[in-house]
Design a protein around this motif. Structure first.
Motif, short mmCIF file in Angstrom:
data_model
loop_
_atom_site.label_atom_id
_atom_site.label_comp_id
_atom_site.label_asym_id
_atom_site.label_seq_id
_atom_site.Cartn_x
_atom_site.Cartn_y
_atom_site.Cartn_z
N ARG A 88 0.83 -1.22 0.00
CA ARG A 88 0.00 0.00 0.00
C ARG A 88 0.87 1.26 0.00
O ARG A 88 0.54 2.26 -0.65
N GLU A 91 2.34 1.72 -3.52
CA GLU A 91 1.30 2.07 -4.49
C GLU A 91 0.88 3.54 -4.37
O GLU A 91 0.43 4.14 -5.35
N ARG A 92 1.06 4.11 -3.20
CA ARG A 92 0.73 5.52 -2.98
C ARG A 92 1.93 6.43 -3.19
O ARG A 92 1.88 7.62 -2.88
N GLN A 171 5.28 12.45 4.44
CA GLN A 171 5.39 11.03 4.13
C GLN A 171 5.14 10.19 5.37
O GLN A 171 4.37 9.21 5.34
N GLN A 174 1.41 10.07 6.51
CA GLN A 174 0.57 9.21 5.68
C GLN A 174 0.83 7.73 5.97
O GLN A 174 -0.11 6.92 6.03
N LEU A 178 -1.90 5.02 7.47
CA LEU A 178 -2.17 3.74 6.83
C LEU A 178 -1.99 2.59 7.82
O LEU A 178 -2.79 1.64 7.86
#
Length: 290
Positions: A88, A91-92, A171, A174, A178
């Motif tokens: 994940r 992918e982000r 960064q 986020q 997650l």
């Protein structure tokens, strides 16, 4: 309650490390997981791990750092979680996770380490890093053993390193969100100054910060702890978080009392020294398994 826990751990950590280092640690002699069904036994700071899984040295969105320590083992649920989270993250476009200490092949305590937990294969340290090499490509074997994490906080001053936060703060925020929103996660430990910063910038959108707990010694990495997996009957769960996401309890970590404890100027505790509890009986079978 956490104040007393912190005082106890801080006062006892030197004795614990000295005792562990003074004798050969049988848990570090085990080079392979036990051939048993996966099971996290005991609690995070006093237990062991049966049937561990090994995290590959690298995969989609992650790489293991300091692999020579042989601390890249965990409950299969932890390995699956790290592979899911790393996918994940990449992918982000948030880079590649650098994975630090997990557990030994059969869990148990580390020698020569500040870790008291990481014993049941449900804890993992994830480094803070903005190394351009790791963002563009996997690190080489030499780099994985020698590249260092980047501190986001200054332990001595108990404050954020503003320059590092400016470079990595968005960064990191986020990635932490997650991680926190994954239902498998029980706790995330960060430096108190990082938690305070996250509360400041999150405003009322802070429910995800309930799992993010302030704790000393987490300036270079954040520590993820999973809940006991379903079916692991020998795993002792941690009490649920009862504090508010960004409550007044955070203030204590910046109080004179905490700073005195941190710098060793607090009055000596008069409480009698307590012997560490014995490990769960099942751990003898884990250690002696072929």
């Amino acid at each position: 309650m956490f104040r007393q826990i912190f005082k106890t751990l801080l006062c006892g950590s030197t004795l614990l490390l000295a005792a562990t280092a003074s004798a050969e640690n049988p848990w570090e002699r085990a080079t392979h997981p036990s051939p048993q069904a996966p099971d996290s036994i005991g609690n995070y700071s006093n237990g062991c791990l049966a049937g561990a899984a090994e995290l590959p040295l690298r995969g989609k969105g992650f790489q293991v750092m300091r692999s020579e320590r042989e601390r890249r083992y965990g409950n299969p649920e932890l390995v699956q979680f790290l592979e899911d989270l790393s996918a994940r993250v990449t992918e982000r476009g948030l880079g590649r996770l650098q994975i630090g200490d997990m557990s030994l092949p059969r869990g148990g305590p580390f020698s020569h380490s500040s870790h008291k937990s990481h014993q049941t294969g449900l804890d993992v340290d994830i480094w803070y890093s903005q190394d351009p090499r790791s963002l563009k490509r996997p690190l080489t074997p030499w780099e994985r053993e020698h590249v260092s994490a980047i501190p986001l906080a200054n332990d001595e001053k108990n404050q954020l390193v503003e320059q590092s936060w400016e470079a990595m703060g968005e960064q990191v925020t986020q990635i932490l969100r997650l991680t926190s929103e994954d239902p498998r996660v029980e706790r995330i430990f960060v430096h108190p100054s990082i938690k305070r910063k996250l509360c400041d910038i999150s405003g009322s959108d802070n429910d995800w910060l309930r799992k993010v707990r302030p704790w000393w010694g987490h300036s270079y990495h954040f520590h993820v702890r999973l809940a006991c997996p379903q079916g692991d009957r020998s795993c002792v769960p941690q009490h649920p978080v009862t504090q508010a996401a960004c409550g007044a309890d955070l203030d204590w970590w910046f109080s004179d009392e905490f700073l005195a404890l941190l710098h060793g100027t607090a009055p000596k505790s008069k409480q009698p020294k307590r012997e560490p509890p014995p490990m769960p009986a099942q751990c003898k079978k884990v250690l002696s398994a072929p």
